[in-house]
Design an enzyme around this catalytic site. Structure first.
Site, PDB file in Angstrom:
ATOM      1  N   ASN A   1     -13.026 -12.545  -6.283  1.00  0.00           N
ATOM      2  CA  ASN A   1     -12.738 -12.824  -7.686  1.00  0.00           C
ATOM      3  C   ASN A   1     -11.232 -12.889  -7.957  1.00  0.00           C
ATOM      4  O   ASN A   1     -10.411 -12.759  -7.050  1.00  0.00           O
ATOM      5  CB  ASN A   1     -13.425 -11.774  -8.566  1.00  0.00           C
ATOM      6  CG  ASN A   1     -13.934 -12.366  -9.869  1.00  0.00           C
ATOM      7  OD1 ASN A   1     -13.253 -13.154 -10.514  1.00  0.00           O
ATOM      8  ND2 ASN A   1     -15.137 -11.993 -10.261  1.00  0.00           N
TER       9      ASN A   1
ATOM     10  N   HIS B   1       3.096   1.570   5.488  1.00  0.00           N
ATOM     11  CA  HIS B   1       4.476   1.619   5.970  1.00  0.00           C
ATOM     12  C   HIS B   1       4.730   2.975   6.616  1.00  0.00           C
ATOM     13  O   HIS B   1       4.354   4.019   6.086  1.00  0.00           O
ATOM     14  CB  HIS B   1       5.450   1.370   4.815  1.00  0.00           C
ATOM     15  CG  HIS B   1       5.448  -0.061   4.378  1.00  0.00           C
ATOM     16  ND1 HIS B   1       6.142  -1.046   5.042  1.00  0.00           N
ATOM     17  CD2 HIS B   1       4.803  -0.678   3.361  1.00  0.00           C
ATOM     18  CE1 HIS B   1       5.934  -2.205   4.449  1.00  0.00           C
ATOM     19  NE2 HIS B   1       5.124  -2.018   3.427  1.00  0.00           N
TER      20      HIS B   1
END
Length: 201
Positions: free
Chosen positions: A102, A132
């Site tokens: 969507n 990270h």
């Protein structure tokens, strides 16, 4: 070929009765434009994208930023508006047939993400197979892990799916959940949330 054309005509007639002819034409024109956009995207990344017919609606994009990145898109995958799908490094993204994504979804893949057939993803969902590595200033700056989403899964609005996650077939992920780890098949997953009020005046 005749049976396919007959099926198309039957579907269009049924849609026209429910929606009206004008809106049926508009909707199918939008689908056609989405298929053409998907084809253009596939031409740009012809070395990276392997696909059948799929639809990519307005302002959505699929990007591959490495010669090693691979994207497999099954037939009749439908990606609505403003979705961002990015595959980098040695990333491998696989979307099976009839996956629905969507509006405003983000998928970032640098390792491996698999989405099973008939899975539906609501608006504003974020799927990331890496974090990270903020603890280390040397070496690889990313921590990678696989994400596997089973078949016929429903993922609600504003869900965040993190690396090292496996979601079983037919699972439902409640809106606003943060998912990491294993979600068994045929279960409803939700994060419990509690209201709290702190008096400040």
């Amino acid at each position: 070929m005749i049976s396919i054309l007959r099926k198309i005509m039957t579907t269009l007639i049924a849609e026209s009765r429910g929606r009206g002819l004008y809106y049926t034409i508009l909707m199918n024109l939008s689908h056609l434009i989405g298929i053409l956009r998907a084809g253009c995207n596939k031409l740009i990344y012809f070395k990276n994208i392997k696909s059948s017919i799929f639809s990519l609606q307005a302002n959505s994009r699929i990007e591959a930023f490495s010669k090693h990145a691979t994207i497999h898109i099954g037939k009749f995958v439908f990606i609505r508006k403003n979705a961002s799908i990015r595959v980098d490094h040695f990333g491998e993204l696989r979307m099976a047939e009839k996956v629905f994504i969507n509006d405003n979804c983000n998928i970032n893949c640098v390792y491996k993400i698999t989405i099973g057939k008939h899975t539906k993803i609501a608006p504003n969902v974020s799927i990331n197979d890496h974090d990270h590595n903020y603890k280390s200033s040397t070496g690889d700056h990313l921590i990678k892990g696989e994400i596997k989403i089973g078949e016929n899964v429903w993922i609600g609005s504003n869900v965040v799916i993190l690396r090292d996650t496996i979601i079983g077939d037919n699972a439902v992920i409640a809106a606003g959940s943060v998912v990491k780890g294993n979600v068994p098949a045929n279960t409803l997953y939700l994060n419990k949330r509690e209201k709290s009020y702190i008096q400040y005046a």
